[in-house]
Design a protein around this motif. Sequence first.
Motif, short mmCIF file in Angstrom:
data_model
loop_
_atom_site.label_atom_id
_atom_site.label_comp_id
_atom_site.label_asym_id
_atom_site.label_seq_id
_atom_site.Cartn_x
_atom_site.Cartn_y
_atom_site.Cartn_z
N SER A 82 0.84 -1.21 0.00
CA SER A 82 0.00 0.00 0.00
C SER A 82 0.86 1.25 0.00
N GLY A 83 0.35 2.29 -0.62
CA GLY A 83 1.07 3.56 -0.64
C GLY A 83 1.03 4.25 0.71
N LYS A 84 1.99 5.08 0.95
CA LYS A 84 2.05 5.83 2.21
C LYS A 84 0.94 6.87 2.27
N GLN A 85 0.33 6.99 3.44
CA GLN A 85 -0.71 8.00 3.62
C GLN A 85 -0.09 9.40 3.65
N GLY A 86 -0.85 10.37 3.13
CA GLY A 86 -0.40 11.75 3.19
C GLY A 86 -0.39 12.25 4.62
N GLU A 87 0.56 13.10 4.94
CA GLU A 87 0.67 13.62 6.31
C GLU A 87 -0.47 14.59 6.60
N ASP A 88 -1.11 14.38 7.75
CA ASP A 88 -2.22 15.26 8.15
C ASP A 88 -1.68 16.60 8.64
N ILE A 89 -2.51 17.63 8.50
CA ILE A 89 -2.21 18.93 9.09
C ILE A 89 -3.12 19.10 10.31
N VAL A 90 -2.52 19.27 11.48
CA VAL A 90 -3.29 19.43 12.72
C VAL A 90 -3.14 20.88 13.18
N ILE A 91 -4.26 21.56 13.28
CA ILE A 91 -4.28 22.97 13.69
C ILE A 91 -4.92 23.08 15.07
N GLN A 92 -4.20 23.65 16.01
CA GLN A 92 -4.76 23.85 17.34
C GLN A 92 -5.61 25.13 17.37
N VAL A 93 -6.76 25.03 18.01
CA VAL A 93 -7.68 26.16 18.11
C VAL A 93 -8.19 26.26 19.54
#
Length: 331
Positions: A82-93
């Motif tokens: 399987s291909g590598k998953q794209g890196e998530d962007i986590v934004i703190q609010v």
Amino acid sequence: MASNNFIDYVKINCRSGKGGAGSHHFFRAKGLPNGGPDGGDGGRGGHIILEGSSQLWTLLHLQYRKHLIAQAGEGGGENLRSGKQGEDIVIQVPLGTVARDAETGEKKLEITEDGQRLILTPGGRGGLGNDHFKSATNQAPSYAQPGEEGIDEWVVLELKLLADVGLVGFPNAGKSTLLSVVSAATPKIADYAFTTLTPNLGVVAYRDYKSFVMADIPGIIEGAAEGKGLGHRFLRHVERNSILLFMIACDSPDINAEYQVLLSELEQFNPELLDKQRLLAISKADMLDEELEAEIRATLPTELPTIFISSLTNKNIQPLKDMIWTALHAE
């Protein structure tokens, strides 16, 4: 918090990652020239995620970050890799942040707890490799699914302050002065209207090391729900307060009429605000004697818990805290 650092509304572009394509590879090995399909699945595209943080009180850190672009997923490989998953962007609010679709105004999600994570813009799904499509009648599928496209959208983030008690009143009712007396907050205080241009929060120390959070909302005037004064921009902060403490100065020409105007403005903005528990504090009571207090009390609604206070002389400040604490913990 400094007024120029308090940002409660931002509009950002969110672009989630595209899913990786599935592979249409066939197994090949020495002595096995016609192996079956072994194409792996593509990786999921990166999500854009909001995470609640109790250490933040403003959306200032997002004011100049207009574009959030998540990573695309990688394509599948041979040997069912399987291909590598794209890196998530986590934004703190900050807690109390509401995300809405910028075009429709539809509510997407809401962050209310520390550490809470919700996907704002989901990444595209990875495509299936050709191994998924083999069958008794199709033993050598030469096709695979492409990855799903990511989502490109504009999102509005609104902050609604979470506080136990919100101070509601006309300009110069003494709200900021009270907050500065009962907490360590240092709001701007002056003898002219609309000194407070942004909400202020303060933690009020109570008995036995207990505490509650008080929010000073900028002054409301008649017609605020229609945009007069500072308009309804800050009225939304009242929505998240457990209790509303109405503050009216004792030198007001008509205290009861002023209270009714405040109620009317809140009802026009959101009728549900009238379901919240209400308290009334008559400020600047150091100018009154017992006879004048009695005269004023006789004109006020009997069902509304009322107290006369003075932030200058600390008159009835502790009884006010007791009244708020009792209301917060009433069954």
